[in-house]
Design a protein around this motif. Structure first.
Motif, PDB file in Angstrom:
ATOM      1  N   CYS A   1     -40.478 -26.563 -44.142  1.00 49.00           N
ATOM      2  CA  CYS A   1     -41.042 -26.079 -42.873  1.00 49.00           C
ATOM      3  C   CYS A   1     -40.131 -26.436 -41.702  1.00 49.00           C
ATOM      4  O   CYS A   1     -39.704 -27.591 -41.549  1.00 49.00           O
ATOM      5  N   LEU A   2     -39.819 -25.444 -40.865  1.00 48.69           N
ATOM      6  CA  LEU A   2     -38.936 -25.659 -39.711  1.00 48.69           C
ATOM      7  C   LEU A   2     -39.522 -26.681 -38.745  1.00 48.69           C
ATOM      8  O   LEU A   2     -38.810 -27.515 -38.186  1.00 48.69           O
ATOM      9  N   ALA A   3     -40.817 -26.627 -38.518  1.00 43.33           N
ATOM     10  CA  ALA A   3     -41.456 -27.559 -37.575  1.00 43.33           C
ATOM     11  C   ALA A   3     -41.315 -29.000 -38.043  1.00 43.33           C
ATOM     12  O   ALA A   3     -41.078 -29.908 -37.240  1.00 43.33           O
TER      13      ALA A   3
ATOM     14  N   CYS B   1     -40.859 -24.091 -34.241  1.00 42.84           N
ATOM     15  CA  CYS B   1     -41.517 -22.993 -34.958  1.00 42.84           C
ATOM     16  C   CYS B   1     -43.013 -23.282 -35.145  1.00 42.84           C
ATOM     17  O   CYS B   1     -43.402 -24.366 -35.588  1.00 42.84           O
ATOM     18  N   HIS B   2     -43.817 -22.296 -34.788  1.00 42.89           N
ATOM     19  CA  HIS B   2     -45.253 -22.359 -35.115  1.00 42.89           C
ATOM     20  C   HIS B   2     -45.796 -20.933 -35.240  1.00 42.89           C
ATOM     21  O   HIS B   2     -46.894 -20.624 -34.793  1.00 42.89           O
ATOM     22  N   LEU B   3     -44.998 -20.080 -35.877  1.00 42.89           N
ATOM     23  CA  LEU B   3     -45.423 -18.691 -36.081  1.00 42.89           C
ATOM     24  C   LEU B   3     -46.737 -18.627 -36.841  1.00 42.89           C
ATOM     25  O   LEU B   3     -47.590 -17.770 -36.576  1.00 42.89           O
ATOM     26  N   CYS B   4     -46.889 -19.534 -37.795  1.00 41.49           N
ATOM     27  CA  CYS B   4     -48.110 -19.547 -38.611  1.00 41.49           C
ATOM     28  C   CYS B   4     -49.340 -19.779 -37.731  1.00 41.49           C
ATOM     29  O   CYS B   4     -50.397 -19.193 -37.962  1.00 41.49           O
TER      30      CYS B   4
ATOM     31  N   PRO C   1     -47.556 -27.910 -38.048  1.00 36.42           N
ATOM     32  CA  PRO C   1     -48.810 -27.178 -38.294  1.00 36.42           C
ATOM     33  C   PRO C   1     -49.743 -27.986 -39.193  1.00 36.42           C
ATOM     34  O   PRO C   1     -49.274 -28.635 -40.133  1.00 36.42           O
TER      35      PRO C   1
ATOM     36  N   CYS D   1     -44.156 -16.460 -42.092  1.00 35.63           N
ATOM     37  CA  CYS D   1     -43.270 -17.636 -42.114  1.00 35.63           C
ATOM     38  C   CYS D   1     -41.806 -17.208 -42.313  1.00 35.63           C
ATOM     39  O   CYS D   1     -41.492 -16.495 -43.262  1.00 35.63           O
ATOM     40  N   PRO D   2     -40.895 -17.646 -41.433  1.00 34.93           N
ATOM     41  CA  PRO D   2     -39.536 -17.104 -41.446  1.00 34.93           C
ATOM     42  C   PRO D   2     -38.555 -17.764 -42.416  1.00 34.93           C
ATOM     43  O   PRO D   2     -37.427 -17.309 -42.530  1.00 34.93           O
ATOM     44  N   THR D   3     -38.964 -18.843 -43.102  1.00 32.10           N
ATOM     45  CA  THR D   3     -38.011 -19.486 -44.018  1.00 32.10           C
ATOM     46  C   THR D   3     -37.798 -18.602 -45.256  1.00 32.10           C
ATOM     47  O   THR D   3     -38.643 -17.745 -45.566  1.00 32.10           O
TER      48      THR D   3
ATOM     49  N   SER E   1     -42.797 -21.355 -46.313  1.00 26.12           N
ATOM     50  CA  SER E   1     -43.078 -22.790 -46.226  1.00 26.12           C
ATOM     51  C   SER E   1     -44.560 -23.062 -46.099  1.00 26.12           C
ATOM     52  O   SER E   1     -44.978 -24.209 -45.921  1.00 26.12           O
ATOM     53  N   ILE E   2     -45.344 -22.004 -46.139  1.00 23.70           N
ATOM     54  CA  ILE E   2     -46.803 -22.139 -46.162  1.00 23.70           C
ATOM     55  C   ILE E   2     -47.298 -21.088 -47.139  1.00 23.70           C
ATOM     56  O   ILE E   2     -46.956 -19.912 -47.010  1.00 23.70           O
TER      57      ILE E   2
HETATM   58  S1  SF4 Z   1     -44.170 -20.507 -39.756  1.00 25.38           S
HETATM   59 FE1  SF4 Z   1     -43.384 -21.572 -41.577  1.00 25.38          FE
HETATM   60  S2  SF4 Z   1     -41.593 -22.730 -40.869  1.00 25.38           S
HETATM   61 FE2  SF4 Z   1     -42.774 -22.137 -39.043  1.00 25.38          FE
HETATM   62  S3  SF4 Z   1     -44.139 -23.869 -38.669  1.00 25.38           S
HETATM   63 FE3  SF4 Z   1     -45.298 -22.455 -39.910  1.00 25.38          FE
HETATM   64  S4  SF4 Z   1     -44.940 -23.152 -42.040  1.00 25.38           S
HETATM   65 FE4  SF4 Z   1     -43.367 -24.106 -40.753  1.00 25.38          FE
END
Ligand code: SF4
Ligand code: SF4
Ligand code: SF4
Length: 271
Positions: free
Chosen positions: A172-174, A216-219, A243, A259-261, A265-266
């Motif tokens: 996870c980027l965050a 990052c907090h796209l989720c 998150p 999620c952009p990874t 990552s989720i």
């Molecule tokens: S979108 Fe993915 S990488 Fe970004 S915070 Fe959420 S789980 Fe982490």
């Protein structure tokens, strides 16, 4: 011990289903190899079933594989399992990394359309009725101005439980304190979703959305359920915003889709 008639007929049914699935797999050996490759990329164990799915064994027993739930879903989130899935062959499932169930529909149409009730409203009905009663009991509310169907619909969607999101803190980027800027899944990605801030809009392509987040907090941003389901919190030493998934998560999978990874990552673990 003597078994009752239901137990015996169910076992017989499962056995005959397994034999039929085996025969299909042998007949379709050419396609098996290709489908098997696709199966390897599935990110979770077990199927993520559409909303309202009854207990898995009963679902396998009762689903007639008619595909009506597939046809009715406005975002095409539901697929039918391939021949390599044995007894699960032909049954509906959701792969949210490709297309999440973002509740763009008006009334859980997949549940409504299922002719066998293996997708069943029972799980949501009470919640919906209670929400209408609660709205009517609000002081000063004029029920002639309230659409009870809308109240019921929102409550029922919030009550859906397909699975629960789980964050992989290693990717996870965050968790790494990293930003995200750009289009999350690339400009070729075909997934669509509705804005959580405008529940009356229709779903639009994810590739049309650009993000610019210092952490990052796209989720969290795109979750259609909001702060009952996922929030940004400080980690233990207070240095990072990460998150956190809460009990209100429905398992819709929008977070997994956005999620952009490289690998999400989720991910949604089915119930
Ligand atoms: S979108 Fe993915 S990488 Fe970004 S915070 Fe959420 S789980 Fe982490
Ligand atoms: S509509 Fe119901 S019976 Fe038909 S494929 Fe979907 S879950 Fe199975
Ligand atoms: S956290 Fe939100 S977007 Fe992710 S599965 Fe749960 S309800 Fe859906």
């Amino acid at each position: 011990m003597k078994k009752n008639a239901n137990e015996v007929s169910r076992r017989d049914f499962l056995k005959s289903g397994a034999i039929a699935a085996g025969a299909i797999a042998v007949i379709g050996a050419g396609t098996f190899v290709l489908d098997h490759e696709a199966a390897k990329s599935m990110p979770r164990e077990g199927f993520l079933r559409p909303p309202g799915a009854i207990e898995e064994e009963d679902f396998l027993y009762g689903c007639i594989k008619c595909g009506l739930c597939v046809q009715i879903c406005p975002v095409h989130a539901i697929k039918l399992a391939g021949a390599h899935e044995g007894l699960g062959y032909g049954t509906p499932y959701i792969d949210p990394r490709e297309q999440a169930c973002d509740f763009s529909c008006d009334a859980l149409q997949c549940v409504e359309t299922c002719p066998t009730s293996v997708l069943d409203f029972k799980q949501f009905k009470e919640t919906g009725l209670r929400a209408v009663e609660a709205a009517a009991a609000e002081p000063g509310v004029d029920m002639s101005q309230v659409n009870p169907f809308e109240v019921q619909k929102v409550a029922m969607k919030n009550a859906v439980k397909i699975g629960k999101a789980v964050v992989n803190k290693h990717t996870c980027l965050a968790h790494a304190g990293k930003p995200f800027k750009g289009v999350s899944r690339g400009t070729d990605f075909s997934g669509i979703l509705r804005s959580p801030n405008d529940v009356n809009s229709s779903a639009t392509p994810l590739r049309d959305r650009e993000y610019d987040q210092d952490i990052c907090h796209l989720c969290v941003t795109e979750c259609p359920i909001g702060e009952k389901a996922i929030v940004q919190v400080r980690n233990r030493n207070g240095r990072k915003l990460i998150p956190r998934v809460l009990d209100g998560c429905t398992g819709c999978g929008v977070c997994e889709m956005v999620c952009p990874t490289e690998h999400a990552s989720i991910v949604i673990e089915p119930f």
